[in-house]
Design a protein around this motif. Structure first.
Motif, PDB file in Angstrom:
ATOM      1  N   THR A   1     -44.691   4.834  16.791  1.00  0.00           N
ATOM      2  CA  THR A   1     -44.747   6.070  16.020  1.00  0.00           C
ATOM      3  C   THR A   1     -45.967   6.017  15.103  1.00  0.00           C
ATOM      4  O   THR A   1     -46.650   4.995  15.019  1.00  0.00           O
ATOM      5  N   LYS A   2     -46.234   7.114  14.424  1.00  0.00           N
ATOM      6  CA  LYS A   2     -47.384   7.167  13.528  1.00  0.00           C
ATOM      7  C   LYS A   2     -47.173   6.298  12.291  1.00  0.00           C
ATOM      8  O   LYS A   2     -48.111   5.815  11.695  1.00  0.00           O
ATOM      9  N   SER A   3     -45.945   6.103  11.926  1.00  0.00           N
ATOM     10  CA  SER A   3     -45.628   5.364  10.712  1.00  0.00           C
ATOM     11  C   SER A   3     -45.391   3.889  11.029  1.00  0.00           C
ATOM     12  O   SER A   3     -44.692   3.549  11.980  1.00  0.00           O
ATOM     13  N   THR A   4     -45.957   3.015  10.192  1.00  0.00           N
ATOM     14  CA  THR A   4     -45.721   1.574  10.377  1.00  0.00           C
ATOM     15  C   THR A   4     -44.343   1.182   9.876  1.00  0.00           C
ATOM     16  O   THR A   4     -43.841   0.116  10.221  1.00  0.00           O
ATOM     17  N   LYS A   5     -43.730   2.054   9.083  1.00  0.00           N
ATOM     18  CA  LYS A   5     -42.399   1.775   8.538  1.00  0.00           C
ATOM     19  C   LYS A   5     -41.296   2.135   9.527  1.00  0.00           C
ATOM     20  O   LYS A   5     -40.172   1.688   9.397  1.00  0.00           O
ATOM     21  N   GLU A   6     -41.636   2.939  10.489  1.00  0.00           N
ATOM     22  CA  GLU A   6     -40.648   3.425  11.454  1.00  0.00           C
ATOM     23  C   GLU A   6     -40.699   2.586  12.726  1.00  0.00           C
ATOM     24  O   GLU A   6     -41.769   2.225  13.212  1.00  0.00           O
ATOM     25  N   ASP A   7     -39.540   2.251  13.253  1.00  0.00           N
ATOM     26  CA  ASP A   7     -39.470   1.487  14.492  1.00  0.00           C
ATOM     27  C   ASP A   7     -39.965   2.331  15.663  1.00  0.00           C
ATOM     28  O   ASP A   7     -39.875   3.567  15.635  1.00  0.00           O
TER      29      ASP A   7
END
Length: 119
Positions: free
Chosen positions: A77-83
Motif C-alpha cells: 500500500t502507499k502507507s508504510t504503516k499499513e500492511d
C-alpha cells in the motif's frame, strides 16, 4: 490499395509498430496457409474479452502437465504503516520451470543454442 492500407495502419495509432513487425504480420499471419479473412466476419476486440469468461463452468484442460493452483500475493500500500493487501489469483496455470528447460534442450533447435560465455 492493399499495401497502402497496410502502411497506413502501420503509421497510425501506436508508434511501436516496426517494419519487422509488419513483415511478420504479412508473412506469418496474412499469407499463412490457414488464414481465412472470412473467419474475421463479425470480429470485435470485445470477442477476445468473451474468451476470458467462464460462464459455463467448464474446466479448461492444458496439455503437457500444466499445474493449476491458487496463488496469493501481497500488494504493498502507499502507507508504510499499513500492511500489504493480499490478492488471490484463482486457477492460476503454470508449467514447472525444470520441465520447460528440459523440453527446450531436447528440441531439435537446441543445437543452435549458444552456451559458451564470452567477453
Amino acid at each position: 490499395m492493399t499495401i497502402y492500407q497496410l502502411v497506413s495502419w502501420m503509421n497510425s495509432g501506436s508508434h511501436r509498430k516496426s517494419e519487422a513487425e509488419m513483415q511478420h504480420l504479412v508473412k506469418d499471419v496474412l499469407q499463412a496457409d490457414n488464414f481465412d479473412v472470412k473467419d474475421l466476419e463479425g470480429f470485435s476486440v470485445r470477442s477476445l474479452q468473451e474468451l476470458d469468461k467462464d460462464d459455463g463452468g467448464e474446466r479448461i484442460t492444458f496439455p503437457d502437465d500444466w499445474v493449476e493452483t491458487d496463488v496469493t500475493i501481497n500488494i504493498p500500500t502507499k502507507s508504510t504503516k499499513e500492511d500489504p493487501k493480499t490478492y488471490t489469483i484463482h486457477r492460476f496455470h503454470y508449467h514447472p520451470l525444470v520441465e520447460v528447460i528440459r523440453a527446450a534442450f531436447t528440441d531439435v533447435q537446441a543445437c543452435a543454442f549458444h552456451l559458451s560465455p564470452f567477453k
